[in-house]
Design a protein around this motif. Structure first.
Motif, mmCIF file in Angstrom:
data_model
loop_
_atom_site.group_PDB
_atom_site.id
_atom_site.type_symbol
_atom_site.label_atom_id
_atom_site.label_comp_id
_atom_site.label_asym_id
_atom_site.label_seq_id
_atom_site.Cartn_x
_atom_site.Cartn_y
_atom_site.Cartn_z
ATOM 1 N N GLU A 160 47.938 -69.573 83.124
ATOM 2 C CA GLU A 160 46.938 -70.421 82.503
ATOM 3 C C GLU A 160 47.378 -71.875 82.592
ATOM 4 N N ALA A 161 46.582 -72.700 83.296
ATOM 5 C CA ALA A 161 46.910 -74.111 83.416
ATOM 6 C C ALA A 161 46.874 -74.758 82.043
ATOM 7 N N GLY A 162 47.834 -75.599 81.764
ATOM 8 C CA GLY A 162 47.828 -76.325 80.508
ATOM 9 C C GLY A 162 48.578 -75.654 79.386
ATOM 10 N N VAL A 163 49.245 -74.520 79.662
ATOM 11 C CA VAL A 163 50.021 -73.828 78.635
ATOM 12 C C VAL A 163 51.405 -73.501 79.205
ATOM 13 N N LEU A 164 52.443 -73.916 78.473
ATOM 14 C CA LEU A 164 53.810 -73.593 78.846
ATOM 15 C C LEU A 164 54.491 -72.896 77.686
#
Length: 301
Positions: free
Chosen positions: A219-223
């Motif tokens: 998921e882009a934007g979640v680390l």
């Protein structure tokens, strides 16, 4: 997309207990697939049916275009049963050579395959040893080696790293990733972290049916940041100064989840790693997206 496994209405009882109930399933060629579920959910039974070890009570089961258990699957389907056993008084290489011959390989090809799979599981030095002389972990690696004989198109692994030390568990994961270019793996395990690293799709088996399917897409934007020490408090104000940070969540004593504006700051992960280095903060892992555990067990809550 090639269909490797096709199950329709698969049902299996043991006595009065229905272990598999009208299960429908298709598995396509590609990245490794995880099979998860509680003890007794039917994972081992499903894999045993696909291998032809046991027969279903009802339903249709096709593997690589043939009925499960068909002689036509010899050499095309590999499997690691949950409790694989070998003759304790015979050498490793001798047993693998014999199994390769049963697949129809020539004597020369059998020797070549035996050497190849022993090298894959780091047992070349023990090729002449008897099984009775091996540790539990070595026996598990031998069982994995036999599953890889003949470079099968589909390999079913039931708890492949159970009993392995961390070094050989990682080596097996690396091996699976390497072989996945030419082979599809179905892996049953309770180790969600391991499955998260390996698998593109996760199937959750519950009460004899596939209840959930999760596509492992970052998921882009979640680390997710896994730290080595619980003392992360000094890090929090520094995180808030990172360009693009939207919010952060303290998931556990050692894990933080960071959300950021990926469209505005594409290299947020690099900046985060630079910050950790500058502050001399050790970390175990940095990964993208929600964890597999969160996807499986929090989606319905």
């Amino acid at each position: 997309m090639t269909v490797l496994v096709d199950c329709q209405g698969l049902t299996k009882h043991f006595g009065h207990k229905a272990v598999l109930q009208q299960l429908d399933l298709q598995i396509h060629a590609g990245a490794p697939i995880a099979l998860v579920g509680a003890n007794g959910a039917g994972k081992t039974t499903l894999l045993s049916v696909l291998c032809g070890y046991i027969q279903p009570d009802q339903g249709r089961v096709q593997v690589l275009g043939h009925q499960a258990g068909s002689p036509a699957l010899s050499g095309r389907l590999g499997a690691l049963p949950q409790d694989a056993q070998f003759d304790p008084d015979f050498g490793l290489a001798r047993q693998l050579h014999w199994l390769a011959r049963l697949q129809g390989m020539s004597a020369a090809k059998s020797r070549q395959e035996t050497e190849r799979v022993l090298a894959l599981v780091d047992l070349t030095a023990e090729a002449g040893s008897k099984v009775v002389q091996l540790s539990h972990g070595m026996r598990k690696r031998l069982a994995i080696a036999q599953a890889l004989l003949g470079e099968p198109e589909l390999v079913l692994l039931d708890e492949p790293t159970a009993g392995l030390d961390p070094l050989h568990a990682k080596a097996l994961r690396d091996c699976i990733q390497q072989l996945s270019a030419h082979c599809t793996f179905v892996i049953s395990s309770h180790n969600l972290f391991e499955l998260e690293q390996l698998c593109g799709t996760v199937l959750m088996l519950e009460q004899g049916q596939i209840r959930q399917q999760v596509a492992q897409v970052s998921e882009a934007g979640v680390l997710r940041l896994q730290l080595c020490q619980e003392n992360y408090q000094p890090l929090l104000p520094l995180l808030q100064q990172l360009p693009g940070l939207v919010s952060f969540l303290i998931v556990s004593k050692l894990q933080l989840e960071l959300r950021y504006d990926a469209a505005r700051v594409a290299d947020f992960d690099v900046q985060l790693l630079q910050l950790l280095h500058q502050q001399d903060i050790d970390y175990r892992q940095l990964s993208r997206g929600p964890s597999l555990e969160q996807q499986l067990f929090q989606s319905g809550s």
